[in-house]
Design an enzyme around this catalytic site. Structure first.
Site, PDB file in Angstrom:
ATOM      1  N   ASP A   1     118.289  63.554  70.335  1.00 50.35           N
ATOM      2  CA  ASP A   1     118.311  63.890  68.909  1.00 50.35           C
ATOM      3  C   ASP A   1     117.937  62.710  68.019  1.00 50.35           C
ATOM      4  O   ASP A   1     118.011  62.798  66.799  1.00 50.35           O
ATOM      5  CB  ASP A   1     119.684  64.426  68.501  1.00 50.35           C
ATOM      6  CG  ASP A   1     120.797  63.407  68.685  1.00 50.35           C
ATOM      7  OD1 ASP A   1     120.511  62.310  69.227  1.00 50.35           O
ATOM      8  OD2 ASP A   1     121.946  63.686  68.283  1.00 50.35           O
TER       9      ASP A   1
ATOM     10  N   GLU B   1     119.440  59.684  67.957  1.00 48.20           N
ATOM     11  CA  GLU B   1     120.494  58.688  67.800  1.00 48.20           C
ATOM     12  C   GLU B   1     120.291  57.529  68.774  1.00 48.20           C
ATOM     13  O   GLU B   1     119.717  57.696  69.848  1.00 48.20           O
ATOM     14  CB  GLU B   1     121.870  59.326  68.025  1.00 48.20           C
ATOM     15  CG  GLU B   1     122.267  60.306  66.939  1.00 48.20           C
ATOM     16  CD  GLU B   1     123.648  60.895  67.170  1.00 48.20           C
ATOM     17  OE1 GLU B   1     124.275  60.544  68.200  1.00 48.20           O
ATOM     18  OE2 GLU B   1     124.100  61.699  66.336  1.00 48.20           O
TER      19      GLU B   1
ATOM     20  N   ARG C   1     114.703  41.950  49.310  1.00 50.58           N
ATOM     21  CA  ARG C   1     114.156  41.975  47.951  1.00 50.58           C
ATOM     22  C   ARG C   1     115.014  42.790  46.991  1.00 50.58           C
ATOM     23  O   ARG C   1     114.798  42.743  45.779  1.00 50.58           O
ATOM     24  CB  ARG C   1     112.718  42.527  47.980  1.00 50.58           C
ATOM     25  CG  ARG C   1     111.724  41.530  48.563  1.00 50.58           C
ATOM     26  CD  ARG C   1     110.335  42.114  48.692  1.00 50.58           C
ATOM     27  NE  ARG C   1     110.249  43.049  49.810  1.00 50.58           N
ATOM     28  CZ  ARG C   1     109.144  43.694  50.150  1.00 50.58           C
ATOM     29  NH1 ARG C   1     108.040  43.512  49.436  1.00 50.58           N
ATOM     30  NH2 ARG C   1     109.131  44.510  51.187  1.00 50.58           N
ATOM     31  N   GLN C   2     115.978  43.518  47.535  1.00 51.16           N
ATOM     32  CA  GLN C   2     116.904  44.268  46.682  1.00 51.16           C
ATOM     33  C   GLN C   2     118.193  43.459  46.545  1.00 51.16           C
ATOM     34  O   GLN C   2     119.238  43.808  47.068  1.00 51.16           O
ATOM     35  CB  GLN C   2     117.167  45.647  47.284  1.00 51.16           C
ATOM     36  CG  GLN C   2     115.913  46.505  47.403  1.00 51.16           C
ATOM     37  CD  GLN C   2     116.219  47.895  47.903  1.00 51.16           C
ATOM     38  OE1 GLN C   2     117.148  48.555  47.423  1.00 51.16           O
ATOM     39  NE2 GLN C   2     115.450  48.362  48.873  1.00 51.16           N
TER      40      GLN C   2
ATOM     41  N   HIS D   1     114.230  35.891  51.184  1.00 55.62           N
ATOM     42  CA  HIS D   1     113.475  36.065  49.939  1.00 55.62           C
ATOM     43  C   HIS D   1     114.213  35.444  48.759  1.00 55.62           C
ATOM     44  O   HIS D   1     113.589  34.926  47.835  1.00 55.62           O
ATOM     45  CB  HIS D   1     113.225  37.553  49.688  1.00 55.62           C
ATOM     46  CG  HIS D   1     112.296  37.820  48.552  1.00 55.62           C
ATOM     47  ND1 HIS D   1     110.976  37.413  48.542  1.00 55.62           N
ATOM     48  CD2 HIS D   1     112.493  38.448  47.364  1.00 55.62           C
ATOM     49  CE1 HIS D   1     110.397  37.781  47.417  1.00 55.62           C
ATOM     50  NE2 HIS D   1     111.301  38.406  46.682  1.00 55.62           N
TER      51      HIS D   1
ATOM     52  N   ASP E   1     102.813  32.965  42.248  1.00 52.10           N
ATOM     53  CA  ASP E   1     103.592  33.372  41.080  1.00 52.10           C
ATOM     54  C   ASP E   1     104.538  32.243  40.687  1.00 52.10           C
ATOM     55  O   ASP E   1     104.673  31.245  41.396  1.00 52.10           O
ATOM     56  CB  ASP E   1     104.377  34.665  41.350  1.00 52.10           C
ATOM     57  CG  ASP E   1     105.212  34.595  42.622  1.00 52.10           C
ATOM     58  OD1 ASP E   1     105.763  33.512  42.905  1.00 52.10           O
ATOM     59  OD2 ASP E   1     105.307  35.612  43.321  1.00 52.10           O
TER      60      ASP E   1
ATOM     61  N   LYS F   1     100.884  36.052  36.813  1.00 52.73           N
ATOM     62  CA  LYS F   1     100.524  37.455  36.998  1.00 52.73           C
ATOM     63  C   LYS F   1     101.537  38.357  36.320  1.00 52.73           C
ATOM     64  O   LYS F   1     102.658  37.952  36.017  1.00 52.73           O
ATOM     65  CB  LYS F   1     100.439  37.797  38.482  1.00 52.73           C
ATOM     66  CG  LYS F   1     101.777  37.777  39.199  1.00 52.73           C
ATOM     67  CD  LYS F   1     101.647  38.287  40.625  1.00 52.73           C
ATOM     68  CE  LYS F   1     103.029  38.559  41.186  1.00 52.73           C
ATOM     69  NZ  LYS F   1     103.470  37.687  42.207  1.00 52.73           N
TER      70      LYS F   1
ATOM     71  N   ARG G   1     103.255  42.263  36.803  1.00 52.55           N
ATOM     72  CA  ARG G   1     103.425  43.357  37.764  1.00 52.55           C
ATOM     73  C   ARG G   1     103.800  44.631  37.006  1.00 52.55           C
ATOM     74  O   ARG G   1     104.939  44.804  36.571  1.00 52.55           O
ATOM     75  CB  ARG G   1     104.520  43.010  38.770  1.00 52.55           C
ATOM     76  CG  ARG G   1     104.613  43.973  39.954  1.00 52.55           C
ATOM     77  CD  ARG G   1     105.814  43.652  40.826  1.00 52.55           C
ATOM     78  NE  ARG G   1     105.764  42.307  41.354  1.00 52.55           N
ATOM     79  CZ  ARG G   1     105.141  41.965  42.478  1.00 52.55           C
ATOM     80  NH1 ARG G   1     104.494  42.885  43.159  1.00 52.55           N
ATOM     81  NH2 ARG G   1     105.147  40.721  42.906  1.00 52.55           N
TER      82      ARG G   1
END
Length: 312
Positions: A34, A36, A93-94, A128, A167, A191, A193
């Site tokens: 399935d 898993e 990145r979050q 990051h 950047d 730049k 975005r």
């Protein structure tokens, strides 16, 4: 010391094991019918100093779940200490809520997840955002790919080189590389975005005419930013453009973007496996971090300093 690996980066894991003159631990990491994840550790790990090598790259959620399920399996088998070796840390990145938007800080969620299943330490490469280390309740060693990239740069026959930050956020990284690259000059690309994974080059701060430009960044995603930066540099008279980055995410239209770009060469590390199409591009070259990661693992196991690896 024992090394184990998930299915994310088997080639890098094997190279690390070879560097440490050992073999990867015996573990079956598969899927049930399935979908898993199924993990079974097939050797004694009781009281052992264990390292799980697994990048949480795409498919991000599958690779993350493989990692945490392996941690749980080893913890229940009475492991002494478990270090998650994550050359690429997905969701990095979050790491913040921009302008208090109603969004999660997913990097913190992942950090809590890893801590909750029993990870004792994390070893990663070029986070990051370095402040992500503070999201964890366990020690985090964030090592740098720049020495490997710099070693390659010093072997190149650059003509009047200039280091370029793509950047404003990458200025510190670019300045450090420029200083070590025979104290060469530095330029910055400004730049804008308009939306996620889209960027528009505005203007270049610095003189790049008749020079070889060395772009440095921590990761390449769709490569839209990178390719537009290269175009801007060539339009301003750059002779050649070389792009160096640690993490080759290469999502979306990355292959087409790089194939059709004016970049002379893209040099990346092996924190994320490349697909066959990217591998076939003549202007993409991979450097291995296996030696550096093997040394970091050895130092962690022997309770030696990690920071001493980067003292110049």
């Amino acid at each position: 010391m024992k090394l184990f690996a998930g299915n994310a980066i088997p080639e890098l894991a094997q190279l690390i094991a070879n560097r440490l003159y050992t073999s990867l631990g015996v573990a079956a990491v598969n899927r049930f019918s399935d979908g898993e994840i199924s993990v079974q550790i097939n050797e004694n790990v009781r009281g052992g100093d264990l390292f799980i090598i697994q990048s949480t790259c795409a498919p991000t959620n599958d690779n993350l779940m493989e990692l945490v399920v392996m941690v749980d399996a080893l913890r229940r088998a009475s492991a002494g200490r478990i270090t998650a070796v994550m050359p690429y840390f997905g969701y990095s990145r979050q790491d913040r809520r921009v302008r208090s938007a109603r969004v999660p800080i997913t990097a913190k969620v992942v950090a809590d997840f890893l801590s909750s299943v029993g990870v004792d330490r994390v070893l990663t490469v070029d986070l990051h955002a370095e402040q992500i280390q503070g999201f964890f309740d366990v020690p985090v060693d964030n090592v740098f790919g720049s020495p490997i990239l710099l070693e390659d740069m010093l072997q190149q026959d650059f003509n009047n080189p200039i280091v370029v930050s793509p950047d404003i956020g990458g200025v510190v990284r670019a300045r450090a590389i420029a200083k070590l690259l025979n104290d060469t000059d530095m330029a910055i690309i400004d730049k804008r975005r308009p939306r996620a994974n889209m960027s528009q080059v505005m203007h270049i701060i610095g003189e790049v005419a008749d020079r070889d430009c060395v772009l440095v960044d921590d990761m390449i995603d769709t490569s839209s930013t990178l390719c537009k930066a290269a175009e801007a540099l060539k339009e301003h008279g750059a002779k050649r453009v070389f792009a160096y980055a640690t993490h080759p995410i290469f999502s979306g239209q990355a292959h087409a973007n790089i194939k059709n770009s004016v970049i002379d060469e893209v040099i990346i590390c092996d924190t994320i496996p490349l697909n066959s199409a990217i591998k076939a591009l003549p202007n993409v070259r991979t450097l291995t971090l296996s030696g550096m990661l093997a040394e970091a693992i050895r130092r962690i196991s022997n309770e030696e300093s990690i920071s001493a690896m980067f003292e110049h």
